[in-house]
Motif scaffolding. Structure first.
Motif, PDB file in Angstrom:
ATOM      1  N   CYS A 140       0.822  -1.167  -0.179  1.00 43.40           N
ATOM      2  CA  CYS A 140      -0.034  -0.032   0.189  1.00 43.40           C
ATOM      3  C   CYS A 140       0.753   1.225   0.103  1.00 43.40           C
ATOM      4  O   CYS A 140       1.623   1.563   0.895  1.00 43.40           O
ATOM      5  CB  CYS A 140      -0.794   0.024   1.130  1.00 43.40           C
ATOM      6  SG  CYS A 140      -2.100  -1.216   1.514  1.00 43.40           S
ATOM      7  N   ALA A 190      -7.830  -0.855  -0.120  1.00 46.45           N
ATOM      8  CA  ALA A 190      -6.709  -1.918   0.330  1.00 46.45           C
ATOM      9  C   ALA A 190      -7.459  -3.060   1.147  1.00 46.45           C
ATOM     10  O   ALA A 190      -7.120  -4.203   0.788  1.00 46.45           O
ATOM     11  CB  ALA A 190      -5.673  -1.281   1.031  1.00 46.45           C
ATOM     12  N   VAL A 221       0.364  -6.970   4.994  1.00 49.14           N
ATOM     13  CA  VAL A 221       0.231  -5.537   4.328  1.00 49.14           C
ATOM     14  C   VAL A 221       1.554  -4.821   4.657  1.00 49.14           C
ATOM     15  O   VAL A 221       1.861  -4.598   5.870  1.00 49.14           O
ATOM     16  CB  VAL A 221      -1.011  -4.885   4.788  1.00 49.14           C
ATOM     17  CG1 VAL A 221      -1.025  -3.602   4.140  1.00 49.14           C
ATOM     18  CG2 VAL A 221      -2.271  -5.727   4.606  1.00 49.14           C
ATOM     19  N   TRP A 241      -6.857  -1.463  10.129  1.00 48.61           N
ATOM     20  CA  TRP A 241      -6.554  -2.668   9.338  1.00 48.61           C
ATOM     21  C   TRP A 241      -6.684  -3.733  10.468  1.00 48.61           C
ATOM     22  O   TRP A 241      -7.293  -4.987  10.085  1.00 48.61           O
ATOM     23  CB  TRP A 241      -5.130  -2.583   8.833  1.00 48.61           C
ATOM     24  CG  TRP A 241      -5.208  -2.523   7.426  1.00 48.61           C
ATOM     25  CD1 TRP A 241      -4.672  -1.631   6.538  1.00 48.61           C
ATOM     26  CD2 TRP A 241      -5.317  -3.744   6.624  1.00 48.61           C
ATOM     27  NE1 TRP A 241      -4.850  -1.934   5.138  1.00 48.61           N
ATOM     28  CE2 TRP A 241      -5.307  -3.240   5.190  1.00 48.61           C
ATOM     29  CE3 TRP A 241      -5.958  -4.990   6.609  1.00 48.61           C
ATOM     30  CZ2 TRP A 241      -5.530  -3.974   4.078  1.00 48.61           C
ATOM     31  CZ3 TRP A 241      -6.212  -5.696   5.498  1.00 48.61           C
ATOM     32  CH2 TRP A 241      -5.728  -5.275   4.185  1.00 48.61           C
ATOM     33  N   THR A 275      -4.211 -10.566   9.899  1.00 46.32           N
ATOM     34  CA  THR A 275      -3.152 -10.019   8.706  1.00 46.32           C
ATOM     35  C   THR A 275      -2.234  -9.308   9.829  1.00 46.32           C
ATOM     36  O   THR A 275      -2.540  -8.644  10.539  1.00 46.32           O
ATOM     37  CB  THR A 275      -3.782  -8.991   7.825  1.00 46.32           C
ATOM     38  OG1 THR A 275      -4.924  -9.712   7.095  1.00 46.32           O
ATOM     39  CG2 THR A 275      -2.978  -8.202   6.869  1.00 46.32           C
TER      40      THR A 275
END
Length: 199
Positions: free
Chosen positions: A7, A40, A51, A67, A74
């Motif tokens: 990202c 994203a 990520v 996130w 993640t």
């Protein structure tokens, strides 16, 4: 199969990092998107294992926290500018599992990515082990420690707020990790949000 999402809002930087990530052994799929936004988090092909997120300002910590709330399994790697310890520290407190300085060497990137992939796997295992179980009851202290974690406080800072030693905070943290089936702080906070234990 391991998927890494890169990202960054600057296309040339994003593509350069994506190509470097794709060359790391153990990475089977790479995806690229703008830094930290909803696009994203809804990347095609399902949630990524890791990520690699560009963190360039104080708002980046909130993107990391978002996130972790949306995809608790993640692992997030925060990419910061050289010398930007404040932004990096805030990203780590928000749940990032590692830091990278922009334009890392391939050996450095490889080591950090392998660490992040291991973190993601540990979170998946912990989540699977706790699937379908009722959320356990936490003690008042464990609630307070979890709430402090959700605000990005360190163990030392939580201890000062609660008038406890840092070792005592660590003991409460270990107990609540076991109760929640959490692999680490970020995973515990994500579980806590989903279960309504913290708000």
């Amino acid at each position: 199969m391991s998927t890494v999402l890169v990202c960054d809002d600057v296309l040339p930087v994003r593509e350069s990092m994506r190509r470097q990530v794709a060359s790391v052994p153990g990475v089977t799929r790479t995806v690229a998107a703008g830094a930290g936004g909803a696009t994203a988090r809804t990347a095609p092909g399902g949630p990524p294992d890791v990520v690699v997120m560009s963190c360039t300002d104080p708002r980046s910590a909130e993107q990391v926290r978002s996130w972790m709330a949306a995809r608790p399994q993640t692992a997030v790697i925060a990419v910061v500018a050289p010398g930007d310890g404040d932004t990096g520290g805030a990203a780590m407190a928000a749940g990032a599992c590692a830091l990278l300085v922009r334009e890392p060497s391939t050996p450095e990137l490889t080591a950090v990515l392998h660490h992040a992939l291991a973190v993601s796997e540990a979170r998946r295992v912990a989540s699977a082990a706790g699937a379908g179980e009722e959320v356990p009851v936490l003690t008042e202290r464990e609630h307070q420690v979890l709430a402090g974690m959700s605000r990005g406080r360190s163990n030392g800072e939580i201890g000062k707020e609660l008038f406890l030693s840092e070792d005592t905070v660590k003991t409460h943290a270990r107990r609540l990790f076991r109760k929640l089936g959490a692999a680490d702080r970020a995973h515990a906070v994500a579980i806590g949000f989903r279960a309504g234990l913290v708000r």
